[in-house]
Scaffold this active site. Sequence first.
Site, mmCIF file in Angstrom:
data_model
loop_
_atom_site.group_PDB
_atom_site.id
_atom_site.type_symbol
_atom_site.label_atom_id
_atom_site.label_comp_id
_atom_site.label_asym_id
_atom_site.label_seq_id
_atom_site.Cartn_x
_atom_site.Cartn_y
_atom_site.Cartn_z
ATOM 1 N N ASP A 1 49.218 57.939 44.458
ATOM 2 C CA ASP A 1 49.397 58.100 43.013
ATOM 3 C C ASP A 1 50.749 58.756 42.752
ATOM 4 O O ASP A 1 50.990 59.881 43.181
ATOM 5 C CB ASP A 1 48.246 58.971 42.478
ATOM 6 C CG ASP A 1 48.428 59.312 41.011
ATOM 7 O OD1 ASP A 1 49.197 58.606 40.324
ATOM 8 O OD2 ASP A 1 47.790 60.290 40.556
ATOM 9 N N ASP B 1 47.997 60.721 37.496
ATOM 10 C CA ASP B 1 46.840 60.372 36.658
ATOM 11 C C ASP B 1 45.584 60.122 37.500
ATOM 12 O O ASP B 1 44.548 59.707 36.972
ATOM 13 C CB ASP B 1 47.146 59.161 35.761
ATOM 14 C CG ASP B 1 47.359 57.872 36.561
ATOM 15 O OD1 ASP B 1 47.374 57.943 37.814
ATOM 16 O OD2 ASP B 1 47.513 56.806 35.946
ATOM 17 N N ASP C 1 49.104 53.691 42.495
ATOM 18 C CA ASP C 1 49.904 52.751 41.694
ATOM 19 C C ASP C 1 51.031 52.140 42.528
ATOM 20 O O ASP C 1 51.233 52.500 43.688
ATOM 21 C CB ASP C 1 50.461 53.470 40.458
ATOM 22 C CG ASP C 1 51.041 54.832 40.808
ATOM 23 O OD1 ASP C 1 51.873 54.882 41.731
ATOM 24 O OD2 ASP C 1 50.640 55.845 40.191
ATOM 25 N N ASP D 1 46.279 39.420 45.999
ATOM 26 C CA ASP D 1 44.919 38.944 45.796
ATOM 27 C C ASP D 1 44.911 37.988 44.604
ATOM 28 O O ASP D 1 45.530 38.277 43.584
ATOM 29 C CB ASP D 1 43.988 40.135 45.484
ATOM 30 C CG ASP D 1 42.691 40.072 46.263
ATOM 31 O OD1 ASP D 1 42.122 38.977 46.367
ATOM 32 O OD2 ASP D 1 42.255 41.130 46.761
ATOM 33 N N ASP E 1 40.331 35.168 46.467
ATOM 34 C CA ASP E 1 39.063 35.888 46.354
ATOM 35 C C ASP E 1 37.894 34.934 46.100
ATOM 36 O O ASP E 1 37.989 34.046 45.251
ATOM 37 C CB ASP E 1 39.176 36.876 45.186
ATOM 38 C CG ASP E 1 37.926 37.699 44.989
ATOM 39 O OD1 ASP E 1 37.587 38.471 45.895
ATOM 40 O OD2 ASP E 1 37.283 37.556 43.930
ATOM 41 N N GLU F 1 38.740 34.101 51.088
ATOM 42 C CA GLU F 1 37.567 34.930 51.374
ATOM 43 C C GLU F 1 36.352 34.014 51.270
ATOM 44 O O GLU F 1 36.092 33.439 50.224
ATOM 45 C CB GLU F 1 37.453 36.068 50.364
ATOM 46 C CG GLU F 1 36.316 37.011 50.723
ATOM 47 C CD GLU F 1 35.671 37.673 49.524
ATOM 48 O OE1 GLU F 1 35.047 38.716 49.704
ATOM 49 O OE2 GLU F 1 35.766 37.129 48.404
ATOM 50 N N HIS G 1 37.806 46.485 51.749
ATOM 51 C CA HIS G 1 37.293 47.231 50.592
ATOM 52 C C HIS G 1 35.842 46.885 50.265
ATOM 53 O O HIS G 1 35.279 47.456 49.350
ATOM 54 C CB HIS G 1 38.192 46.924 49.393
ATOM 55 C CG HIS G 1 38.176 45.468 49.052
ATOM 56 N ND1 HIS G 1 38.758 44.518 49.878
ATOM 57 C CD2 HIS G 1 37.604 44.789 48.039
ATOM 58 C CE1 HIS G 1 38.541 43.322 49.362
ATOM 59 N NE2 HIS G 1 37.860 43.449 48.243
ATOM 60 N N ASP G 2 35.270 45.925 50.955
ATOM 61 C CA ASP G 2 33.872 45.549 50.696
ATOM 62 C C ASP G 2 32.936 46.016 51.807
ATOM 63 O O ASP G 2 31.750 45.653 51.812
ATOM 64 C CB ASP G 2 33.739 44.022 50.561
ATOM 65 C CG ASP G 2 34.410 43.500 49.306
ATOM 66 O OD1 ASP G 2 34.456 44.230 48.298
ATOM 67 O OD2 ASP G 2 34.905 42.363 49.336
HETATM 68 C C1 GLC Z 1 35.207 39.599 46.479
HETATM 69 C C2 GLC Z 1 35.947 40.899 46.546
HETATM 70 C C3 GLC Z 1 35.073 41.971 46.004
HETATM 71 C C4 GLC Z 1 34.780 41.649 44.558
HETATM 72 C C5 GLC Z 1 34.207 40.244 44.424
HETATM 73 C C6 GLC Z 1 34.237 39.776 43.007
HETATM 74 O O1 GLC Z 1 34.065 39.599 47.254
HETATM 75 O O2 GLC Z 1 36.380 41.160 47.837
HETATM 76 O O3 GLC Z 1 35.629 43.247 46.106
HETATM 77 O O4 GLC Z 1 33.886 42.589 44.048
HETATM 78 O O5 GLC Z 1 34.927 39.291 45.160
HETATM 79 O O6 GLC Z 1 35.542 39.441 42.634
HETATM 80 CA CA CA Z 2 48.994 56.744 39.026
#
Ligand code: GLC
Ligand code: CA
Length: 579
Positions: free
Chosen positions: A40, A44, A48, A117, A218, A275, A348-349
């Site tokens: 950051d 905030d 970023d 992404d 995605d 993905e 991240h999932d």
């Molecule tokens: C993909 C992303 C995930 C998101 C989902 C909906 O699975 O990796 O983080 O919540 O798509 O876009």
């Molecule tokens: Ca920030």
Amino acid sequence: MLLFYEKIDGEKGTVMENYIDKKWWKEGVAYQIYVRSFMDSNGDGVGDLRGIIERLDYLKHLGIDIIYLNPINKSPNDDNGYDISDFRDIMDEFGTISDFEELIAESHKRNMKIIMDLVINHSSDEHPWFVESRKNKQNPYRDYYIWQPGKDNGPPNNWGSFFGGSAWEYDKTTNEYYLHIFSKKQPDFNWRNENLRRELKAIIKFWINKGVDGFRMDAINHIEKDFSFADGVVKNGEVYGDFIKYVQNLPEVHGYIKEIRKELFSSGEHTLIGETGGINYENAFIYTGSDRKELDMIFHFDMHSVGKGEKDWERKPIDLIKDIKEKMSGWQMRKEEEGWCPLFYSNHDTTRTLSRLGNDQKYWAQSAKMLATLQFTQRGTPFIYYGDEIGMTNAKDFKLEDYRDVAVFNKYKDLVDTKIVTEEKYLIGLSYTSRDNSRTPMQWDDSKNSGFTSGTSWIKTNSNYNEINVENQLEDEQSILNYYRKLIALRNEKEVLVYGNFNEINGEDKEIYSYIRELNGERVLIIVNFFGNEPTFKAPIEIDIEKARLVLSNYKLEEMRKETKEIVLKPYEARIYSL
Ligand code: GLC
Ligand code: CA
């Protein structure tokens, strides 16, 4: 078309020649940044783009060639940027278009590529197209989304969304329902509409023109749906019907991807990654085969639930052969023309690699290095998930109110409110499975908020940041971070680690994973002990272990030691030998 082949001299079994289809995205090492949690720059509490620019030199020092950014487009953040309200703009909290242009320029200056992404299975319900679409049935944007009348005073069918609740949301203006396979603020696009496709392609072009080097598409295998909208089977203990076979990997998806590839990516300069849930090493070629002209790599879900028991709050011990070797080697043994693969255990999932596959307590450093050894010595492109390079762990002591993921609160309604599961069990389940475990702030140093922000972080910082942080590890020669640097340097130095063949040895061993990589006569042997015991590695006869030269290990080994046919390994020990 065979891009890579070896002529084997039948008699001696030696590799005579190799033809390699070399690409930057095969050779580079990638780093995934969950922008919201990385750095950051303005206090905030939200990471970023300027924060990333400040840390580019850190990434360069680590040895990164490719940066993959989670979504940065304008979004009301119902699902942290995976719900886009303006595809041509940047999320307010992350910065501006000119910040992004600067990030691209500064990355390119340092010889690093940027992968973005691309979230085009759905938009935000606040996107102007959807705002129009819901106005009336004649609206030109109506057909950009999937609308259906209800049935028997309820939704069109029993499908449950991935994030809990029904996959349909009622809209009273037109007395119809719209489909959302994720949250209700993520209405699904209707890809059968040609105007929609034209607009999405123009958006991709817009980002290509900004200098983006590749895209992670995605949920791309969901872009076609079965319009018969038949009910799904309701499994035991579930409230809704399973919709997977109606919304995932339908044949028409391929046509749409091909169309994008052909019209926008014929130059071959960019990389396209998809993905794709429900795809594994046996069928991945349907997207990545070199004759398909679709995707270069796919992010699969193979490692997501390793160690998870029957229920979310239950654990089960890792079975090295079934859970790890079968899958990892499965990807490795594919033919070159079936496609390239990313090497990653987290994103991240998922939860954190180390907490799921290693030991984040007693053998924290050893197991983190062991897992990294696997990641950098198999064939594919390593994707480091931010923080894995310092051994970040799952979130510690999160209470319900500390979670941020929309899925956590939707599923709470489905499971706890309905008394299917107690809150206590649900919370234990979250500590093992919630995606927020891998979304906590990057741990830069031991100052307040781990050096991530001078303000209040959007999600709680992991309480172990005092010990686990970048600053500590940069100084320590033996740190996890410096081990990653050594692995990256080794991979850069040895082409065999990028393009070489993969041959597993001692496949039946339940504790040790070992294999040989080979290219043009150069051979590298990798041995890792996956658990906390001290098993013995027995070298197969064809390996002249006495002559092998140790190139890297996660333990300090005596320099004068002589290798023998049997090597007793320490807990989570990893060794790389040049043969
Ligand atoms: C993909 C992303 C995930 C998101 C989902 C909906 O699975 O990796 O983080 O919540 O798509 O876009
Ligand atoms: Ca920030």
